[in-house]
Design a protein around this motif. Sequence first.
Motif, short mmCIF file in Angstrom:
data_model
loop_
_atom_site.label_atom_id
_atom_site.label_comp_id
_atom_site.label_asym_id
_atom_site.label_seq_id
_atom_site.Cartn_x
_atom_site.Cartn_y
_atom_site.Cartn_z
N SER A 115 97.35 96.15 -11.61
CA SER A 115 98.79 96.02 -11.38
C SER A 115 99.06 95.10 -10.18
O SER A 115 99.97 94.27 -10.22
CB SER A 115 99.37 97.41 -11.13
N LEU A 116 98.26 95.24 -9.12
CA LEU A 116 98.42 94.40 -7.94
C LEU A 116 98.16 92.94 -8.25
O LEU A 116 98.90 92.05 -7.80
CB LEU A 116 97.49 94.89 -6.82
N LEU A 132 96.25 87.70 -4.56
CA LEU A 132 95.72 87.78 -5.92
C LEU A 132 94.21 87.62 -5.90
O LEU A 132 93.48 88.38 -6.53
CB LEU A 132 96.37 86.71 -6.80
N ASN A 147 101.63 84.82 -4.71
CA ASN A 147 100.75 85.06 -3.57
C ASN A 147 99.29 84.96 -4.01
O ASN A 147 98.66 85.95 -4.36
CB ASN A 147 101.04 86.44 -2.97
N ASN A 200 95.28 100.35 -10.43
CA ASN A 200 96.11 99.90 -9.31
C ASN A 200 95.83 98.43 -8.99
O ASN A 200 96.76 97.66 -8.73
CB ASN A 200 95.88 100.77 -8.08
N ARG A 201 94.57 98.06 -8.97
CA ARG A 201 94.22 96.66 -8.68
C ARG A 201 94.72 95.72 -9.77
O ARG A 201 95.17 94.61 -9.49
CB ARG A 201 92.72 96.49 -8.46
N GLU A 244 98.53 91.39 -11.06
CA GLU A 244 99.67 90.88 -11.83
C GLU A 244 100.89 90.66 -10.92
O GLU A 244 101.57 89.64 -11.00
CB GLU A 244 100.00 91.83 -12.96
N ARG A 245 101.17 91.62 -10.07
CA ARG A 245 102.31 91.52 -9.16
C ARG A 245 102.15 90.31 -8.22
O ARG A 245 103.10 89.55 -8.01
CB ARG A 245 102.44 92.82 -8.36
N CYS A 246 100.95 90.12 -7.68
CA CYS A 246 100.69 88.98 -6.79
C CYS A 246 100.89 87.65 -7.51
O CYS A 246 101.42 86.69 -6.94
CB CYS A 246 99.29 89.05 -6.21
N TYR A 247 100.48 87.61 -8.76
CA TYR A 247 100.65 86.39 -9.56
C TYR A 247 102.14 86.05 -9.67
O TYR A 247 102.55 84.92 -9.43
CB TYR A 247 100.03 86.57 -10.95
N TYR A 248 102.95 87.03 -10.06
CA TYR A 248 104.38 86.78 -10.24
C TYR A 248 105.10 86.51 -8.93
O TYR A 248 106.14 85.85 -8.93
CB TYR A 248 105.03 87.92 -11.02
N GLN A 249 104.55 86.97 -7.83
CA GLN A 249 105.12 86.68 -6.51
C GLN A 249 104.61 85.35 -5.96
O GLN A 249 105.09 84.88 -4.93
CB GLN A 249 104.79 87.80 -5.52
#
Length: 130
Positions: free
Chosen positions: A52-53, A66, A62, A49-50, A55-60
Motif C-alpha cells: 500500500s505504501l 517508493l 515520492n 502495508n508496504r 502505491e501511495r508513494c508512486y501516486y504522490q
Amino acid sequence: MGETMSNITILAHDEHIQMDPAALSALHAQLGEAGAEGVMSRTMEELANRLSLVERCYYQGNMDALWKAAKGMIGTAEHVGLLSLAQVASDVADAARGDDTVALAAVLGRLIRLGDRSLTAVWDAPEMSV
C-alpha cells in the motif's frame, strides 16, 4: 481517419507465483505451528502495508520513499518464500531510481497484482491451515 477499431485484444495478467515452500517449512520447524503462524501473520500484514505504501508513494510522486518501501519488501518476501514478489519488488526499486516512468508504472502494476495474489497464496498454503 474514418477507420474504426474492430479488433480489441484484452491482455490477461496471470502469472505463476514462485514460492519456496521450504521457507514456510523452516519457520514451522523452528517456531512450531503457533509461532510460525504468528510470524506469518505479522509478515503478511507488513507486506500488505508496504504494498500500500509503495502505491501511495508512486501516486504522490515520492520516488525516494517508493524506492525505500520497495527495497524493504524484498527481504520480507524472501523470508517467507515469496520469491517472485521479492524479484518484482526489486524491479520496482530499480525502476524508481530510473527515468523511465512508463516502465515504473508497468512494473508497479505487476507488483500490485502479484502482491495481492501472493498474499492470498500464502494463506491458502497447506502449512498455514489451522
